[in-house]
Write a protein that holds these residues in place. Structure first.
Motif, PDB file in Angstrom:
ATOM      1  N   ALA A 190      -8.021   7.110  -4.639  1.00 54.35           N
ATOM      2  CA  ALA A 190      -7.381   7.334  -5.859  1.00 54.35           C
ATOM      3  C   ALA A 190      -5.822   7.857  -5.812  1.00 54.35           C
ATOM      4  O   ALA A 190      -5.078   7.494  -6.390  1.00 54.35           O
ATOM      5  CB  ALA A 190      -8.225   8.431  -6.762  1.00 54.35           C
ATOM      6  N   GLU A 191      -5.866   8.872  -4.739  1.00 54.03           N
ATOM      7  CA  GLU A 191      -4.475   9.351  -4.408  1.00 54.03           C
ATOM      8  C   GLU A 191      -3.351   8.274  -4.143  1.00 54.03           C
ATOM      9  O   GLU A 191      -2.334   7.946  -4.529  1.00 54.03           O
ATOM     10  CB  GLU A 191      -4.572  10.274  -3.342  1.00 54.03           C
ATOM     11  N   VAL A 192      -3.926   7.298  -3.320  1.00 55.84           N
ATOM     12  CA  VAL A 192      -2.882   6.206  -2.824  1.00 55.84           C
ATOM     13  C   VAL A 192      -2.810   5.193  -3.984  1.00 55.84           C
ATOM     14  O   VAL A 192      -1.603   4.769  -4.025  1.00 55.84           O
ATOM     15  CB  VAL A 192      -3.589   5.809  -1.414  1.00 55.84           C
ATOM     16  N   ALA A 193      -3.793   4.778  -4.693  1.00 53.87           N
ATOM     17  CA  ALA A 193      -3.751   4.081  -5.825  1.00 53.87           C
ATOM     18  C   ALA A 193      -2.563   4.645  -6.750  1.00 53.87           C
ATOM     19  O   ALA A 193      -1.711   4.018  -7.140  1.00 53.87           O
ATOM     20  CB  ALA A 193      -4.851   4.072  -6.400  1.00 53.87           C
ATOM     21  N   GLY A 227       8.411   0.483 -10.033  1.00 46.04           N
ATOM     22  CA  GLY A 227       9.836   0.848  -9.820  1.00 46.04           C
ATOM     23  C   GLY A 227      10.185   2.291  -9.879  1.00 46.04           C
ATOM     24  O   GLY A 227      11.321   2.525  -9.830  1.00 46.04           O
ATOM     25  N   GLU A 228       9.282   3.233  -9.909  1.00 45.30           N
ATOM     26  CA  GLU A 228       9.470   4.486 -10.349  1.00 45.30           C
ATOM     27  C   GLU A 228       9.582   5.139  -8.764  1.00 45.30           C
ATOM     28  O   GLU A 228      10.372   6.238  -8.816  1.00 45.30           O
ATOM     29  CB  GLU A 228       8.353   5.106 -10.956  1.00 45.30           C
ATOM     30  N   SER A 252       7.541   5.433  -0.559  1.00 48.26           N
ATOM     31  CA  SER A 252       6.232   5.267  -1.089  1.00 48.26           C
ATOM     32  C   SER A 252       5.125   4.867   0.258  1.00 48.26           C
ATOM     33  O   SER A 252       4.168   5.374   0.322  1.00 48.26           O
ATOM     34  CB  SER A 252       6.050   4.834  -2.095  1.00 48.26           C
ATOM     35  N   LEU A 253       5.669   3.597   0.787  1.00 45.52           N
ATOM     36  CA  LEU A 253       4.614   3.244   1.936  1.00 45.52           C
ATOM     37  C   LEU A 253       4.452   4.096   2.952  1.00 45.52           C
ATOM     38  O   LEU A 253       3.308   4.453   3.422  1.00 45.52           O
ATOM     39  CB  LEU A 253       5.426   1.973   2.482  1.00 45.52           C
ATOM     40  N   HIS A 254       5.631   4.860   3.488  1.00 44.69           N
ATOM     41  CA  HIS A 254       5.473   5.822   4.712  1.00 44.69           C
ATOM     42  C   HIS A 254       4.478   6.932   4.001  1.00 44.69           C
ATOM     43  O   HIS A 254       3.524   7.431   4.761  1.00 44.69           O
ATOM     44  CB  HIS A 254       6.640   6.614   5.034  1.00 44.69           C
ATOM     45  N   GLN A 255       4.356   7.295   2.864  1.00 36.96           N
ATOM     46  CA  GLN A 255       3.712   8.427   2.279  1.00 36.96           C
ATOM     47  C   GLN A 255       2.173   7.807   2.278  1.00 36.96           C
ATOM     48  O   GLN A 255       1.213   8.807   2.643  1.00 36.96           O
ATOM     49  CB  GLN A 255       3.957   8.796   0.717  1.00 36.96           C
ATOM     50  N   ASP A 310       0.841   2.400  -7.719  1.00 34.41           N
ATOM     51  CA  ASP A 310       1.279   2.119  -9.301  1.00 34.41           C
ATOM     52  C   ASP A 310       2.462   2.291  -9.479  1.00 34.41           C
ATOM     53  O   ASP A 310       3.317   1.705 -10.117  1.00 34.41           O
ATOM     54  CB  ASP A 310       0.241   2.721 -10.127  1.00 34.41           C
ATOM     55  N   ALA A 311       2.965   3.498  -9.131  1.00 33.72           N
ATOM     56  CA  ALA A 311       4.340   4.007  -9.441  1.00 33.72           C
ATOM     57  C   ALA A 311       5.315   3.124  -8.720  1.00 33.72           C
ATOM     58  O   ALA A 311       6.427   2.933  -9.309  1.00 33.72           O
ATOM     59  CB  ALA A 311       4.454   5.554  -8.913  1.00 33.72           C
TER      60      ALA A 311
END
Length: 293
Positions: A114-117, A126-127, A133-136, A121-122
């Motif tokens: 859920a956290e990764v999803a 484009g947010e 975001s990928l590294h995170q 989505d963000a």
């Protein structure tokens, strides 16, 4: 001399009302000189060849107004995309070629789906910067055994129509490739199964049989996707104007803009607005009718 355009309408079912209303819209924008229809078990297509008297941008705006009132989709297809000659098809993978987001399937093994999803989505809207975001998100995978990759590969489901679309391009002798913000360890078996011409993705870093929570090398982002499209077209001697790109997220925007026809597949609003065609009918095989393959 102005090249003709094709207008392709598509829906689960098209009737005479769709045809009549579409012809009324186009009458103000050009002259229809040819018409054809096609039906599959899942959808119907109406193809009209148009001698335009208005700019393509104006025709697209008119079709975007027509579609919500009729429940059918419609796209303007430039001549190089549908005329005979070499073509190239390039697709995004997650939520395009396949139904799932691979990183979420991996994160489920760490109890952090859920956290990764939410971050995915963000990023797709484009947010968030995609690379950051990928590294995170990949950090959430740290410590997972490498065996989870095989489990995810076994769970991959192709999008409806994906195999028919790829097979049609292959039969016509056209190259088909994918470029993904996902991971080569998951993508490579799928690419082999579909006999793809090329497949470009990130690589998960692995040490001592476990994921490190990092990727190896530069991230495949929106600029990389556009570069892969251009280089692949040049390598295959396919004019860029005869390429078709399909994707759903913000990291696909540059690729969709560079292609002869960019197709937003069940996409985020910003991607739908920017793409040459917005396909909400959940069947990739419709793309075959856009490019006349």
């Amino acid at each position: 001399m102005t090249q003709n355009l094709r207008v392709v309408a598509y829906a689960e079912r098209l009737d005479d009302g769709h045809r009549t209303s579409l012809l009324a819209v186009l009458r103000e924008l050009g002259r229809v000189v040819d018409e054809a229809g096609a039906r599959t078990p899942r959808f119907e297509v109406l193809t009209l060849e148009l001698v335009p008297s208005a700019p393509t941008s104006r025709i697209r705006v008119a079709l975007r107004t027509w579609s919500p009132t009729t429940g059918a989709g419609a796209a303007v297809v430039p001549a190089p995309v549908y005329l005979p000659g070499p073509k190239l098809l390039i697709l995004d993978v997650d939520s395009t070629l396949i139904r799932q987001e691979v990183i979420e399937l991996l994160a489920a093994h760490a109890g952090r789906e859920a956290e990764v999803a939410a971050v995915t989505d963000a990023a797709m809207r484009g947010e968030l910067d995609f690379a950051q975001s990928l590294h995170q998100r990949v950090l959430a995978l740290r410590g997972l055994p490498v065996s989870v990759i095989d489990d995810v590969v076994d769970r991959i489901e192709l999008s409806v129509g994906a195999e028919r679309l790829v097979s049609a391009y292959h039969r016509a002798g056209h190259p088909v490739g994918v470029v993904s913000g996902g991971f080569s360890q998951v993508l490579d078996p799928l690419a082999a199964r579909l006999r793809l011409t090329f497949a470009v993705a990130n690589e998960l870093e692995i040490a001592d049989g476990r994921l490190t929570g990092r990727v190896s090398g530069a991230v495949v982002d929106r600029r990389t996707k556009e570069r892969v499209l251009r280089e692949s077209a040049a390598r295959a001697a396919v004019p860029l104007a005869a390429t078709v790109a399909v994707g759903d997220g913000a990291n696909d925007l540059d690729m969709l803009a560079a292609a002869g026809l960019g197709v937003a597949f069940n996409a985020k609003p910003a991607v739908r607005a920017a793409a040459g065609a917005a396909l909400d009918l959940p069947d990739l095989d419709v793309v075959r009718h856009l490019s006349d393959v």
